[in-house]
Design a protein around this motif. Structure first.
Motif, PDB file in Angstrom:
ATOM      1  N   SER A  50      45.902  37.833  39.758  1.00 52.96           N
ATOM      2  CA  SER A  50      44.695  38.575  39.410  1.00 52.96           C
ATOM      3  C   SER A  50      45.068  39.801  38.592  1.00 52.96           C
ATOM      4  O   SER A  50      46.160  40.351  38.733  1.00 52.96           O
ATOM      5  CB  SER A  50      43.977  39.031  40.679  1.00 52.96           C
ATOM      6  OG  SER A  50      43.598  37.919  41.445  1.00 52.96           O
ATOM      7  N   LEU A  51      44.125  40.215  37.765  1.00 55.09           N
ATOM      8  CA  LEU A  51      44.330  41.444  37.009  1.00 55.09           C
ATOM      9  C   LEU A  51      42.997  42.129  36.797  1.00 55.09           C
ATOM     10  O   LEU A  51      41.935  41.511  36.874  1.00 55.09           O
ATOM     11  CB  LEU A  51      45.037  41.169  35.677  1.00 55.09           C
ATOM     12  CG  LEU A  51      44.363  40.265  34.638  1.00 55.09           C
ATOM     13  CD1 LEU A  51      43.344  41.020  33.791  1.00 55.09           C
ATOM     14  CD2 LEU A  51      45.423  39.668  33.731  1.00 55.09           C
ATOM     15  N   GLU A  52      43.063  43.411  36.539  1.00 54.56           N
ATOM     16  CA  GLU A  52      41.873  44.197  36.200  1.00 54.56           C
ATOM     17  C   GLU A  52      42.080  44.755  34.806  1.00 54.56           C
ATOM     18  O   GLU A  52      43.131  45.309  34.492  1.00 54.56           O
ATOM     19  CB  GLU A  52      41.656  45.342  37.175  1.00 54.56           C
ATOM     20  CG  GLU A  52      40.452  46.179  36.819  1.00 54.56           C
ATOM     21  CD  GLU A  52      40.252  47.360  37.757  1.00 54.56           C
ATOM     22  OE1 GLU A  52      39.391  48.198  37.439  1.00 54.56           O
ATOM     23  OE2 GLU A  52      40.948  47.443  38.777  1.00 54.56           O
TER      24      GLU A  52
ATOM     25  N   ASN B 288      45.060  46.641  28.158  1.00 53.09           N
ATOM     26  CA  ASN B 288      45.727  47.475  29.151  1.00 53.09           C
ATOM     27  C   ASN B 288      45.194  46.986  30.485  1.00 53.09           C
ATOM     28  O   ASN B 288      43.978  46.978  30.701  1.00 53.09           O
ATOM     29  CB  ASN B 288      45.413  48.964  28.936  1.00 53.09           C
ATOM     30  CG  ASN B 288      46.105  49.496  27.702  1.00 53.09           C
ATOM     31  OD1 ASN B 288      47.300  49.299  27.535  1.00 53.09           O
ATOM     32  ND2 ASN B 288      45.354  50.152  26.829  1.00 53.09           N
ATOM     33  N   ILE B 289      46.090  46.543  31.352  1.00 51.99           N
ATOM     34  CA  ILE B 289      45.681  45.932  32.613  1.00 51.99           C
ATOM     35  C   ILE B 289      46.409  46.563  33.786  1.00 51.99           C
ATOM     36  O   ILE B 289      47.428  47.241  33.619  1.00 51.99           O
ATOM     37  CB  ILE B 289      45.965  44.411  32.619  1.00 51.99           C
ATOM     38  CG1 ILE B 289      47.474  44.133  32.494  1.00 51.99           C
ATOM     39  CG2 ILE B 289      45.191  43.701  31.534  1.00 51.99           C
ATOM     40  CD1 ILE B 289      47.873  42.699  32.778  1.00 51.99           C
ATOM     41  N   VAL B 290      45.872  46.281  34.955  1.00 48.80           N
ATOM     42  CA  VAL B 290      46.561  46.582  36.210  1.00 48.80           C
ATOM     43  C   VAL B 290      46.705  45.250  36.930  1.00 48.80           C
ATOM     44  O   VAL B 290      45.722  44.563  37.188  1.00 48.80           O
ATOM     45  CB  VAL B 290      45.769  47.586  37.082  1.00 48.80           C
ATOM     46  CG1 VAL B 290      46.467  47.786  38.415  1.00 48.80           C
ATOM     47  CG2 VAL B 290      45.574  48.903  36.352  1.00 48.80           C
ATOM     48  N   THR B 291      47.944  44.870  37.192  1.00 48.14           N
ATOM     49  CA  THR B 291      48.216  43.639  37.914  1.00 48.14           C
ATOM     50  C   THR B 291      49.360  43.883  38.889  1.00 48.14           C
ATOM     51  O   THR B 291      50.357  44.508  38.526  1.00 48.14           O
ATOM     52  CB  THR B 291      48.538  42.466  36.963  1.00 48.14           C
ATOM     53  OG1 THR B 291      48.758  41.292  37.733  1.00 48.14           O
ATOM     54  CG2 THR B 291      49.734  42.728  36.093  1.00 48.14           C
TER      55      THR B 291
ATOM     56  N   LEU C 223      39.905  39.404  36.425  1.00 48.13           N
ATOM     57  CA  LEU C 223      40.185  38.072  35.912  1.00 48.13           C
ATOM     58  C   LEU C 223      41.395  37.449  36.584  1.00 48.13           C
ATOM     59  O   LEU C 223      42.239  38.144  37.138  1.00 48.13           O
ATOM     60  CB  LEU C 223      40.435  38.132  34.400  1.00 48.13           C
ATOM     61  CG  LEU C 223      39.318  38.743  33.549  1.00 48.13           C
ATOM     62  CD1 LEU C 223      39.800  39.005  32.136  1.00 48.13           C
ATOM     63  CD2 LEU C 223      38.107  37.833  33.532  1.00 48.13           C
ATOM     64  N   GLU C 224      41.445  36.127  36.490  1.00 48.41           N
ATOM     65  CA  GLU C 224      42.631  35.372  36.899  1.00 48.41           C
ATOM     66  C   GLU C 224      43.454  35.124  35.644  1.00 48.41           C
ATOM     67  O   GLU C 224      42.897  34.929  34.566  1.00 48.41           O
ATOM     68  CB  GLU C 224      42.238  34.036  37.536  1.00 48.41           C
ATOM     69  CG  GLU C 224      41.458  34.166  38.824  1.00 48.41           C
ATOM     70  CD  GLU C 224      42.281  34.727  39.964  1.00 48.41           C
ATOM     71  OE1 GLU C 224      43.470  34.357  40.074  1.00 48.41           O
ATOM     72  OE2 GLU C 224      41.752  35.549  40.728  1.00 48.41           O
TER      73      GLU C 224
ATOM     74  N   HIS D  87      41.071  33.595  32.762  1.00 48.46           N
ATOM     75  CA  HIS D  87      39.928  32.813  33.254  1.00 48.46           C
ATOM     76  C   HIS D  87      39.119  33.684  34.203  1.00 48.46           C
ATOM     77  O   HIS D  87      39.657  34.548  34.889  1.00 48.46           O
ATOM     78  CB  HIS D  87      40.409  31.568  34.013  1.00 48.46           C
ATOM     79  CG  HIS D  87      41.194  30.616  33.174  1.00 48.46           C
ATOM     80  ND1 HIS D  87      40.601  29.775  32.268  1.00 48.46           N
ATOM     81  CD2 HIS D  87      42.535  30.388  33.083  1.00 48.46           C
ATOM     82  CE1 HIS D  87      41.528  29.066  31.657  1.00 48.46           C
ATOM     83  NE2 HIS D  87      42.710  29.419  32.134  1.00 48.46           N
ATOM     84  N   ARG D  88      37.831  33.424  34.241  1.00 41.80           N
ATOM     85  CA  ARG D  88      36.965  34.112  35.200  1.00 41.80           C
ATOM     86  C   ARG D  88      37.280  33.610  36.606  1.00 41.80           C
ATOM     87  O   ARG D  88      37.651  32.463  36.798  1.00 41.80           O
ATOM     88  CB  ARG D  88      35.493  33.849  34.893  1.00 41.80           C
ATOM     89  CG  ARG D  88      35.065  34.359  33.547  1.00 41.80           C
ATOM     90  CD  ARG D  88      34.753  35.821  33.581  1.00 41.80           C
ATOM     91  NE  ARG D  88      34.558  36.306  32.218  1.00 41.80           N
ATOM     92  CZ  ARG D  88      34.678  37.561  31.873  1.00 41.80           C
ATOM     93  NH1 ARG D  88      34.985  38.464  32.765  1.00 41.80           N
ATOM     94  NH2 ARG D  88      34.497  37.924  30.644  1.00 41.80           N
ATOM     95  N   ARG D  89      37.091  34.451  37.581  1.00 36.71           N
ATOM     96  CA  ARG D  89      37.391  34.072  38.972  1.00 36.71           C
ATOM     97  C   ARG D  89      36.494  32.982  39.499  1.00 36.71           C
ATOM     98  O   ARG D  89      36.874  32.216  40.347  1.00 36.71           O
ATOM     99  CB  ARG D  89      37.264  35.303  39.879  1.00 36.71           C
ATOM    100  CG  ARG D  89      38.423  36.240  39.716  1.00 36.71           C
ATOM    101  CD  ARG D  89      38.369  37.333  40.728  1.00 36.71           C
ATOM    102  NE  ARG D  89      39.605  38.086  40.636  1.00 36.71           N
ATOM    103  CZ  ARG D  89      39.831  39.184  41.283  1.00 36.71           C
ATOM    104  NH1 ARG D  89      38.916  39.691  42.069  1.00 36.71           N
ATOM    105  NH2 ARG D  89      40.982  39.806  41.149  1.00 36.71           N
TER     106      ARG D  89
END
Length: 195
Positions: free
Chosen positions: A83-85, A155-158, A179-180, A191-193
């Motif tokens: 998962s990531l934001e 820019n993500i947080v995972t 997102l996944e 991909h969407r969750r």
């Protein structure tokens, strides 16, 4: 995850589907271009255009078309492993230079009937594949744009870490999206969750 050689080759060959169509059209005999068009009501008098090198022209078209279909199925079947934001997203243009060279070559007198030119072209395509694969740019495929995929710089947080990454998504990516993702050859496929 490093993309395996066969899926990478399938993606690469599928990206040249438009080139295979160009080469097919260029292989149509002049007599077919000069023939009159048949009327829709009189199908019995219609003939397909005659090709100078049907094996090579149709073979290249078949291989590229099949590769494109298989690759699109593979892209749809990828599932998220983490998962990531999304903190910040920016759509970026796809690097098309690797795919432009062979198209230019097709207009510089490539004759599918001349063995030297044909096998030289195949060697050129093979070298382009090796360069594209080894550089990690194999997912930078312009036909993905046609099929609705977009390349992003995110820019993500995972897993508790902030990262700046390149990602491909079929759907628009916005700040705050959860997102996944599946990491393929250094590019996140999103991909969407709810999928």
């Amino acid at each position: 995850m490093e993309m395996r050689l066969l899926p990478a080759l399938i993606l690469f060959l599928g990206s040249y589907l438009p080139l295979s169509l160009i080469l097919l059209i260029q292989d149509v005999k002049e007599s077919s271009w000069n023939a009159s068009l048949c009327k829709v009501a009189a199908w019995s008098g219609c003939q397909l255009p005659e090709l100078s090198n049907p094996g090579r022209a149709l073979g290249f078209l078949f291989i590229c078309g099949l590769s494109f279909v298989v690759f699109m199925i593979l892209m749809k079947s990828l599932s998220g492993h983490s998962s990531l934001e999304v903190v910040d997203s920016k759509s970026i243009p796809n690097d098309l230079i690797n795919y432009v060279f062979p198209y230019v070559v097709s207009f510089m007198g490539l004759d599918l009937g001349v063995n030297g030119k044909f096998f030289g072209f195949l060697l050129f395509i093979a070298l382009m594949f090796v360069i594209t694969y080894r550089s990690g740019q194999i997912l930078m495929n312009p036909l993905l744009l046609v099929a609705g995929w977009q390349l992003y710089e995110l820019n993500i947080v995972t897993e508790g870490h902030k990262r700046c990454v390149k990602a491909l998504s079929e759907e628009p990516v916005r700040n705050g999206d959860q997102l996944e993702s599946c990491l393929v050859h250094g590019i996140y496929v999103l991909h969407r969750r709810d999928k």
